[in-house]
Design a protein around this motif. Structure first.
Motif, short mmCIF file in Angstrom:
data_model
loop_
_atom_site.label_atom_id
_atom_site.label_comp_id
_atom_site.label_asym_id
_atom_site.label_seq_id
_atom_site.Cartn_x
_atom_site.Cartn_y
_atom_site.Cartn_z
N ILE A 1 32.67 51.97 26.23
CA ILE A 1 33.47 50.85 26.73
C ILE A 1 34.45 50.43 25.65
CG2 ILE A 1 33.41 48.43 27.48
CD1 ILE A 1 32.38 50.29 29.58
N GLY A 2 35.69 50.16 26.05
CA GLY A 2 36.70 49.77 25.09
C GLY A 2 37.02 48.28 25.15
N LEU A 3 37.47 47.75 24.01
CA LEU A 3 37.99 46.39 23.93
C LEU A 3 39.34 46.43 23.25
CD1 LEU A 3 34.85 44.35 22.77
CD2 LEU A 3 35.89 44.34 25.04
N ARG A 4 40.30 45.67 23.76
CA ARG A 4 41.60 45.58 23.12
C ARG A 4 42.05 44.11 23.12
NH1 ARG A 4 43.51 49.48 27.80
NH2 ARG A 4 43.52 48.05 29.57
N THR A 5 42.84 43.77 22.12
CA THR A 5 43.29 42.39 21.98
C THR A 5 44.81 42.31 22.01
OG1 THR A 5 43.46 42.40 19.56
CG2 THR A 5 41.30 41.89 20.51
N HIS A 6 45.28 41.10 22.31
CA HIS A 6 46.72 40.85 22.44
C HIS A 6 46.94 39.39 22.04
CE1 HIS A 6 50.34 39.57 24.65
NE2 HIS A 6 50.72 40.84 24.71
N ARG B 1 29.62 51.92 22.28
CA ARG B 1 28.68 52.55 23.21
C ARG B 1 27.66 51.49 23.66
NH1 ARG B 1 28.01 57.58 24.56
NH2 ARG B 1 29.19 58.34 22.76
N ALA B 2 27.55 51.30 24.95
CA ALA B 2 26.62 50.33 25.48
C ALA B 2 25.18 50.75 25.20
CB ALA B 2 26.83 50.16 26.98
N ASP B 3 24.29 49.76 25.01
CA ASP B 3 22.88 50.07 24.74
C ASP B 3 22.15 50.38 26.04
OD1 ASP B 3 22.34 47.63 25.98
OD2 ASP B 3 21.77 46.59 24.14
N ALA B 4 20.83 50.48 25.97
CA ALA B 4 20.03 50.85 27.14
C ALA B 4 20.11 49.81 28.25
CB ALA B 4 18.58 51.06 26.73
#
Length: 435
Positions: A30-35, A51-54
């Motif tokens: 999963i990605g995160l981006r800021t602005h 990377r997401a956990d269990a």
């Protein structure tokens, strides 16, 4: 469904946030981006993949990115790793310190599709803090007063060789309970464009105004300065110990320097910066047998000013003539230095101050924090730390303050905690002494 939460979503700039993403499939990227639109209207951005956990959760206080603009675990890594979309921009604060900085944080999937978003709001001024311009006794500054009833302890805030008025720091001091006078002394409307031949009596007038008009709690006035302002903070503490009761030096100098990169071209960079009674104070470059600008001037940019300063420090007689008489300071001292300072050797300078005060059995606490791999631009949390190369705002020379973004971010955070703890201890001690 994938969702993001930021806690607290809206608070002062020095408050760390917890950023959580939940509702994703286990073990997915999963990605995160800021602005963020910052002070000069330029957009600053960052991005990272996790990377997401269990349980399908990403927690930035626990999880390092798989890839992106920063690498190790850092709850606010998405903020300090931001870079401007327009190359070369450095301004990270709003022009009006009452304006909040708002950052849009988006969650995106492997295809770049936005799954959710949230807003992170950072404020320099707490509710109720009052700002007003100060134009008294020839002095030019901005006063910030806390929302709480006074009188308050006071901090005099000084900028470095870029000049101007450091309103962001003044506003944050007031947000934390200290009346703060952010004082300009050059490159400010109504004052000289250069640091050259600045009279110390200017600051004495400001200190007298603070005492008279603000009536500081328990008579407590601290001075906080960075770079040339750090040099000046130590110098003022040593020159006016009847007024100044604590000194905070961000990447300070331990000696009086010449005008250097903020010089009036008419007098040059080896001309004096500081006057008292109309006479220049002895400075490091004066009659120095080893000083040379060649290590700074020669070679391709970005230049390290620190290399020239080191040649001057080889002349021990010149160093002693220019040494700030820190033993005359009547209060505690906090020094914040950077081990990879590209502007001048603030680590060595801070140790010089500590050694002298220890030798003289200084009656007050002396604290020194030296930040490994950090550079000259120690500010406060949480702001971008990626712009290491810049054109000096007075000389225009392309230089580097040194350091690495992650180390600079750590220095920003740890130094501000240290400053608040230092001021709390100093004001408490002063109150007991005055009781």
């Amino acid at each position: 469904m994938t969702h993001i939460t930021i806690t607290p979503a809206d608070d002062l700039i020095d408050v760390p946030r917890r950023i959580l993403v939940g509702g994703s499939q286990a073990d997915t990227l999963i990605g995160l981006r800021t602005h963020t639109a910052r002070g000069d209207g330029v957009i600053w951005t960052s991005r990272a993949l996790y990377r997401a956990d269990a349980d399908g959760v990403i927690d930035l206080s626990r999880d390092a990115p798989v890839e992106g603009d920063y690498s190790d675990v850092s709850p606010m890594g998405l903020i300090w790793s931001q870079t401007p979309v327009e190359t070369g921009k450095r301004e990270v604060f709003p022009a009006d310190v009452s304006d909040a900085l708002t950052t849009r944080v988006e969650v995106f999937d492997a295809d770049g599709k936005c799954l959710d978003e949230a807003v992170l709001t950072q404020r320099l001024m707490a509710p109720g803090v009052q700002r007003r311009e100060m134009r008294e006794d020839g002095c030019v500054g901005t006063l910030f007063v806390p929302a709480t009833p006074g009188p308050h302890p006071v901090v005099l805030v000084l900028n470095g060789s870029g000049g101007g008025i450091n309103e962001p720091r003044g506003a944050l001091y007031a947000s934390r309970g200290y009346a703060a006078l952010a004082l300009g002394y050059f490159k400010t409307p109504g004052l000289s464009d250069y640091i050259s031949n600045t009279p110390l009596e200017y600051f004495r007038r400001a200190l007298d105004w603070i005492s008279r008009e603000l009536q500081p709690a328990h008579g407590f006035i601290a001075v906080s300065g960075q770079s040339r302002g750090g040099e000046l903070a130590l110098l003022l503490g040593a020159t006016y110990p009847d007024r100044i009761k604590a000194v905070i030096g961000y990447v300070p100098g331990a000696v009086v320097h010449s005008a250097q990169n903020a010089a009036d071209p008419a007098t040059g960079r080896e001309g004096p910066a500081w006057l008292i009674d109309g006479k220049p104070l002895p400075h490091l470059w004066e009659n120095n047998r080893t000083a040379s600008w060649k290590p700074f001037d020669d070679g391709p940019p970005p230049h390290r000013h620190e290399r020239a300063i080191r040649t001057a420090l080889l002349d021990q007689e010149a160093v002693e003539r220019a040494r700030i008489r820190v033993e005359q300071i009547d209060g505690p001292v906090l020094l914040l230095s950077a081990a990879d300072d590209g502007s001048w050797p603030s680590s060595d300078y801070s140790r010089m101050v500590v050694d002298k005060l220890e030798q003289q059995k200084h009656a007050y606490p002396v604290n020194h924090l030296d930040f490994d791999q950090a550079g000259h631009a120690i500010a406060f949390p949480y702001v971008p730390t990626t712009q290491l190369v810049y054109a000096h705002p007075v000389s225009g020379r392309i230089s580097t303050g040194g350091g690495r973004p992650a180390a600079n971010a750590h220095a920003d955070e740890a130094s501000w905690r240290a400053v608040l703890n230092f001021l709390n201890a100093a004001t408490s001690t002063r109150a007991k002494e005055q009781a």
